[in-house]
Design an enzyme around this catalytic site. Sequence first.
Site: not given
Lengths: 510, 272
Positions: A58, A135, A207
């Site tokens: 991303c 990644q 959260m």
Amino acid sequence: MSSPAGGAGELFVVGLSWRTAPVAVRERLAFRDEEIPPALADLLASPDIDEAVILSTCNRVEIFGSTSPGGGPGARGISAAAQARSFLARSRGVAAEGLSDHLYERVDDDAIRHLFKVAAALDSMVVGESQILGQLKDAYGAAGRAQAIGAILGRSMEKAFQVAKRVRSETGISRGAANVSSVAVELARRVFDLMGKTVLVVGAGKMSALAARHLRVAGASSLIVTNRSPERAAELAAEFEGSARPWEDLPHLLAEADVVLSSTGATEPILVPRLVKAAMKARRWRPLVVVDIAVPRDADPAIGRIDGVYLFDIDDLERVVAENLKERQKEADAAMEIVEIEVGELRRWMRAQRVVPTIRSLREHFHQIAMGEAERCIGGLGAAAEQAEVQKAIRRMSELIANKLLHTPLSALKATEQVDVETMVEVTQRLFALGGPADAPGGPAGQAGQTSAEGAGPGAAVTAASSAPTSASAPASARASAAAPASAAAPASAAAAAPAKAVHSQGKKA
Amino acid sequence: MSETAVVTVAPSAAFYVSLILYAASALLFISAFVEAPRWMAPTARWALLAAFVAHGIDISWRGVLHVHPGTSVREALGLLSWVMVGGYLWWSRRFKLALLGAFVAPAALAILALARLSPSGEPMAGLSLLGRIHISLATLGVAVFTLATFVAGMYVLEERKLKRKEFDGVLYRRGAALESLDRLSHRLVVIGFPIFTAALMLGVVWGAQRAELLSRPEWWISLVTWVAFGGLIVARTTRGWRGRKAALLTITGFSASAAVLAIYLARRALGG
């Protein structure tokens, strides 16, 4: 091989990242996993691109590749980068002009450095984060399966993983929580060891669920959830193997818990001094960490002044993250030193790759002449050279002369600086009329194994051996094994992987 | 050092070696405190261990030559710092005490320097066995309290940082967890207290033998130490006193015992 110079290719990278492009651009260029194999095949069809890895996350879309062997210094890299650039625009259906502001390209040393920085998370938005390495490994694995990895890129990637590991263990670049949900762990650890501690989640927000997960991983043994609506509490409790308790129990729960994560939607403070003071007495003043993630706040700031209560609100959490990132940035300097050292090391290896074929053919050339002359001499002497010792001595002498003559030029070739490599190689080839099939990287494998080990210096054979086949993920060997007949003869040689690539690229262009 | 008295012996070579090593360790710990390359704190700890060993050799060598650590304030102070350092080394194996080294190592050095500078090198006249045991035990007890106080001091500093939410300092980044400091400090108090109690009782007997006046200030100040530490242990077990209050009480108790030591030193220096 298209160029008379021979030698191995060079590394390049083309891409964009969060530094150069907004998310609107990045998302248009991103590759889905299933798009990568065809994209790699498409890339390898470009004339100057020999190996490729597509890294698409991303925060960045990058193509790492190596050029076909030969060409002037940097020239191949630049044209290959241009091809990768146009590939990107073409395959993503974006106008090339629209991209040029965002794309960067690096060649050679700069490409190596960039690769190392990416792997070590020095180029990440959150410096020192651990995701990017995974990644990159995935991207490398995908490229390996697509047969897009050869010696240069394989070696570079493996080295990048090593560098990342070194940076992580030798610097503090990954120290300290870097996001708000894991800061609760760090703060609680300032107060006590989390082993065996109890976490109380007040209000079942997303959260606090995240923070609770981090605390659980850090060793907290039990988890209690309480919420105004019992269904949501039960849900969250089931997710973390904790227990849901009624909202009315809160005063007792405060006495039981060691860490309180609060994120209710209440508009008035829930954790008020009276309640917390009573809880502290009941818990015999054992320390209590209260992390208030809610806005508006759930905890009355006054409870932070109670002895043994450590209260942190959302601003505190964000300040800790900011401090940690500042510390990581400081460590980045130490990390860059490691990167520079490793860049130098890989550069030396690459340089050796480029001069190896020339060294090999130069040696071959001299020895052929020496042996030819020795045989002629023996023949000419006739009876005088009948004794085996005499023949042996003549052959040995000519061999020694050849070696002596070779010594200086070979040393010079080995010591050539990066920038001169192509010139030196070309000059050597022209001076001695080298060339032809024997000096291309795809030359006879037996010679390759023998000479490269000598030519590239003592360390090269060993390091080369560790480059592809011994790696854990080992996609580098995928392509090397495509040339099994050549590499089988000398599996551990520096040049062994080069023929593999050559065979492949010839096959590709046929 | 003069050799006038029979039982006064000049420091051995090992003593000077230990001084240098203490100094090196102190320097390393302090630099590790300020800006830490990773090797620094472990190196400092090794230097401290070496200093501890050298210092131990000096103490035993003097023992062989009949200079008992309990014979004079000077020898007692040497023993005190040795025990304190030993305790630190022992507990730093299990607790994150690298920062504490920046206090312990310089303190050991300072105590040794103080002992050497003090003019009270000669043994006390007519020191009985009881007196020697009293001095030795008191030294041992105070050494343990000293360490407890350093740990408590660390606690107070770290706690304040956390309460004030100062997240940028070295204390926040590399300090030990508050609870573990609190526990360690308490454990040390519990170890030191019976030793100190025994020393106090023997001291009373010894003082009575020598017909010393109980109105001497050191008696009362010692009692403050005893009450502080005893009270701390009781309050912790019965009422769960811990944390900051406990740490401050520990520091108070220690200050009293330090005052007693200072009085002894002064008295000896003035020839009292």
